[in-house]
Design a protein around this motif. Sequence first.
Motif, PDB file in Angstrom:
ATOM      1  N   SER A 107       0.843  -1.158   0.066  1.00 57.42           N
ATOM      2  CA  SER A 107      -0.139   0.009   0.128  1.00 57.42           C
ATOM      3  C   SER A 107       0.963   1.224  -0.010  1.00 57.42           C
ATOM      4  CB  SER A 107      -0.802   0.125   1.337  1.00 57.42           C
ATOM      5  OG  SER A 107      -1.880  -1.155   1.222  1.00 57.42           O
ATOM      6  N   LEU A 108       1.947   1.221   0.731  1.00 58.04           N
ATOM      7  CA  LEU A 108       2.718   2.319   0.899  1.00 58.04           C
ATOM      8  C   LEU A 108       3.582   2.687  -0.586  1.00 58.04           C
ATOM      9  CD1 LEU A 108       4.361   4.640   2.405  1.00 58.04           C
ATOM     10  CD2 LEU A 108       6.031   2.830   3.004  1.00 58.04           C
ATOM     11  N   ARG A 109       3.941   1.603  -1.110  1.00 57.89           N
ATOM     12  CA  ARG A 109       4.540   1.479  -2.403  1.00 57.89           C
ATOM     13  C   ARG A 109       3.609   2.248  -3.351  1.00 57.89           C
ATOM     14  NH1 ARG A 109       9.169  -0.611  -4.877  1.00 57.89           N
ATOM     15  NH2 ARG A 109       8.881  -0.817  -7.145  1.00 57.89           N
ATOM     16  N   ARG A 110       2.218   1.898  -3.453  1.00 57.03           N
ATOM     17  CA  ARG A 110       1.487   2.035  -4.504  1.00 57.03           C
ATOM     18  C   ARG A 110       1.066   3.509  -4.225  1.00 57.03           C
ATOM     19  NH1 ARG A 110      -1.604  -1.734  -3.604  1.00 57.03           N
ATOM     20  NH2 ARG A 110      -3.132  -0.686  -1.847  1.00 57.03           N
ATOM     21  N   THR A 111       0.826   3.945  -3.009  1.00 58.96           N
ATOM     22  CA  THR A 111       0.677   5.238  -2.598  1.00 58.96           C
ATOM     23  C   THR A 111       1.578   6.287  -3.057  1.00 58.96           C
ATOM     24  OG1 THR A 111      -0.823   4.657  -0.821  1.00 58.96           O
ATOM     25  CG2 THR A 111      -0.210   6.923  -1.078  1.00 58.96           C
ATOM     26  N   MET A 112       2.931   5.773  -2.946  1.00 62.28           N
ATOM     27  CA  MET A 112       4.076   7.085  -3.268  1.00 62.28           C
ATOM     28  C   MET A 112       4.058   6.993  -4.589  1.00 62.28           C
ATOM     29  SD  MET A 112       6.978   5.719  -0.539  1.00 62.28           S
ATOM     30  CE  MET A 112       7.985   6.785  -1.034  1.00 62.28           C
ATOM     31  N   LYS A 113       3.579   5.816  -5.545  1.00 65.26           N
ATOM     32  CA  LYS A 113       3.772   5.895  -6.890  1.00 65.26           C
ATOM     33  C   LYS A 113       2.592   6.421  -7.714  1.00 65.26           C
ATOM     34  CE  LYS A 113       4.540   2.960 -10.690  1.00 65.26           C
ATOM     35  NZ  LYS A 113       4.636   1.392 -11.341  1.00 65.26           N
ATOM     36  N   GLU A 114       1.328   6.334  -7.102  1.00 62.43           N
ATOM     37  CA  GLU A 114       0.202   6.612  -7.815  1.00 62.43           C
ATOM     38  C   GLU A 114      -0.368   8.164  -7.400  1.00 62.43           C
ATOM     39  OE1 GLU A 114      -2.728   3.713  -7.743  1.00 62.43           O
ATOM     40  OE2 GLU A 114      -1.452   2.025  -8.706  1.00 62.43           O
ATOM     41  N   ASP A 115      -0.192   8.512  -6.133  1.00 62.92           N
ATOM     42  CA  ASP A 115      -0.805   9.599  -5.441  1.00 62.92           C
ATOM     43  C   ASP A 115       0.258  10.589  -5.229  1.00 62.92           C
ATOM     44  OD1 ASP A 115      -3.436   8.705  -4.879  1.00 62.92           O
ATOM     45  OD2 ASP A 115      -2.494   7.403  -3.331  1.00 62.92           O
ATOM     46  N   LEU A 116       1.552  10.206  -4.932  1.00 62.69           N
ATOM     47  CA  LEU A 116       2.634  11.180  -4.681  1.00 62.69           C
ATOM     48  C   LEU A 116       3.712  11.351  -5.840  1.00 62.69           C
ATOM     49  CD1 LEU A 116       3.366  10.387  -0.901  1.00 62.69           C
ATOM     50  CD2 LEU A 116       1.799  12.029  -1.865  1.00 62.69           C
TER      51      LEU A 116
END
Length: 280
Positions: A107-116
């Motif tokens: 989840s952290l990796r996905r958020t950093m890539k897609e949202d941030l």
Amino acid sequence: MADTSPFTVEERLVAVVWYHERRNTNKTTKRVQEDFEERFGKPAPSKSNLHLWEKKAFQSGSVLDSKRSGRPKIRDLGIQNIQTSVLRYPKKSLRKRSAELGVSYSSLRRTMKEDLHMKPYKPTVICELSDADHENRLTACDRLQHFDTIPKRSKDTMIGQQVQVLGYQELMQEVQKRSKQTLFVYFSGSKGADGTSWCPDCVEAEPVVQAELQNLPAGSTFIYCQVGDRPYWKDGNNEFRKELKVTSIPTLLKYGTSQQLVEKQCCQPELVRMLLTEEV
């Protein structure tokens, strides 16, 4: 979690009452569903839903969906917290950051890539070249040319000798002459005027064997033996078959031992190297 059922509370209560009283009214489940559709003008709930609502109504006194447990969504934890963590500690690994924030690694990796819109990277250290390096390298190379740092091999450290023979008689003469040495004999079909053996497997194996002769032990001798033409070799009574028990070519053997490689085995560098270097 909010109630997401497509049926209203009224519809569920009516359905539960009818479904529960079907035993007294002698109605089947199908009949209850038909009455539901006639009254509310929409598809009736399934039998499993009717049973679930009935059970829930008598156990909890409500037909509403109960709250579901589970891990909160990543957005509930706050994308801002992740962004703040990254800006404060940009070199921290994802696994450590995941443990500190209480967020799963994926989840952290996905958020950093897609949202941030951040991408993970691994720092690479390279040598920086300056304008003066070109001349410095030329000077260093020029000095190296005047160094004689490679020691010459003494007679005792030289690799083994290599000898070529044609036929059984010449082979036996070399074997007798070098009886105190370690001998490696390579048997191949004889070569024609063009320098190519009539044996295709021998042609394939020869460059492999030749390349591994650099590993020939000191004081040993490698004998390249041409066994003759095809008709002679196919004769089951030739000396190689009768006296030396060599029945296939190419064959590489350590003379006087049971160690040998035959046919396609001679095309495998690691096997050839092992035969030449291992002591038994």
